[in-house]
Design an enzyme around this catalytic site. Structure first.
Site, short mmCIF file in Angstrom:
data_model
loop_
_atom_site.label_atom_id
_atom_site.label_comp_id
_atom_site.label_asym_id
_atom_site.label_seq_id
_atom_site.Cartn_x
_atom_site.Cartn_y
_atom_site.Cartn_z
CE LYS A 52 -4.32 1.07 2.42
NZ LYS A 52 -5.00 0.84 3.70
O1 G3P Z 1 -7.50 1.85 5.58
C1 G3P Z 1 -8.01 2.98 4.97
C2 G3P Z 1 -9.37 3.42 5.44
O2 G3P Z 1 -10.31 2.38 5.36
C3 G3P Z 1 -9.38 4.21 6.71
O3 G3P Z 1 -10.68 4.42 7.22
O4 G3P Z 1 -12.18 5.09 9.04
O5 G3P Z 1 -9.75 5.71 9.19
O6 G3P Z 1 -11.26 6.84 7.56
P1 G3P Z 1 -10.97 5.58 8.31
#
Ligand code: G3P
Length: 218
Positions: free
Chosen positions: A83
């Site tokens: 990633k």
């Molecule tokens: O891993 C990336 C993403 O899914 C992060 O989500 O909830 O931290 O905005 P969030």
């Protein structure tokens, strides 16, 4: 639609893997920090539980160090997806890795222009963050719809739209309507998809009526 889970907690991953519905796992530096575990150790453990892509994210932001980190991570397991952030350095690394057959998940995507760049860099996955756009009063799902439409115009783009930063079941359902290839969500949101009050009340009635027959199937 492929289902990935967005967590670095082994118990949660095992639980979902047992359901047979899990196609992959995504992690990020914040989730690794939250787990309190060694990065490589936890990723290797996840890669053994799940056959599908397991995203492990680089930590550096400059090209040279990021490339070294990415090369290192890429060798950890067959099902690793490295990633990288959607930056100039990240997309350079993405192109290098993709040319060598490594899956790359380009993260922190917030615009269609960024998504086009990631596809041109050969990303296996582009991760637009719907929840974080909604958080600032922009339409996260509109971005998903736009990226799916743009990618559909170009058969030579092989990048899958991986809906990330999911906050609720409607994010998953609406993304599926739009034709997004993959979604990644916290375990809690995936579990919410099972729930419906009519399923619960209907089942309670069936259990009660069946008990009254005095019969046994086994
Ligand atoms: O891993 C990336 C993403 O899914 C992060 O989500 O909830 O931290 O905005 P969030």
């Amino acid at each position: 639609m492929k289902f990935f889970v967005d967590t670095a907690e082994i118990d949660e991953i095992k639980d979902l893997a047992d359901s047979g519905l899990l196609d992959g796992v995504t992690t990020n530096p914040s989730l690794i920090a939250k787990s309190g575990r060694d990065f490589k150790e936890v990723i290797l453990e996840i890669c053994k539980i799940v056959d599908g892509p397991v995203s492990a994210e680089v930590a550096s932001t400059d090209y040279e160090t990021m490339q070294k980190e990415a090369d290192n991570i890429a060798g950890w397991a067959e099902n690793i997806a490295v990633k990288v952030p959607l930056t100039e350095a990240g997309l350079k690394v993405c192109k290098n890795l993709s040319d060598n057959g490594t899956m790359v998940n380009v993260t922190l995507c917030f615009s269609t222009g960024q998504a086009i760049l990631a596809a041109k860099a050969g990303a296996a996955f582009i991760s637009p963050f719907v929840g974080r756009l909604d958080d600032i009063s922009q339409d996260g799902l509109q971005l998903i719809s736009d990226i799916v439409r743009i990618y559909d115009n170009y058969p030579d783009f092989h990048t899958e739209v991986l809906v990330a930063s999911i906050r609720n079941p409607m994010h998953i359902i609406d993304s599926a309507k739009m034709g997004a290839h993959v979604m990644t969500a916290p375990p809690k949101v995936i579990k919410q998809l099972y729930k419906h009050p009519l399923t619960e009340s209907g089942l309670a009635a069936f259990v009660k009526d069946w008990a009254e027959t005095g019969q046994s199937i086994l």
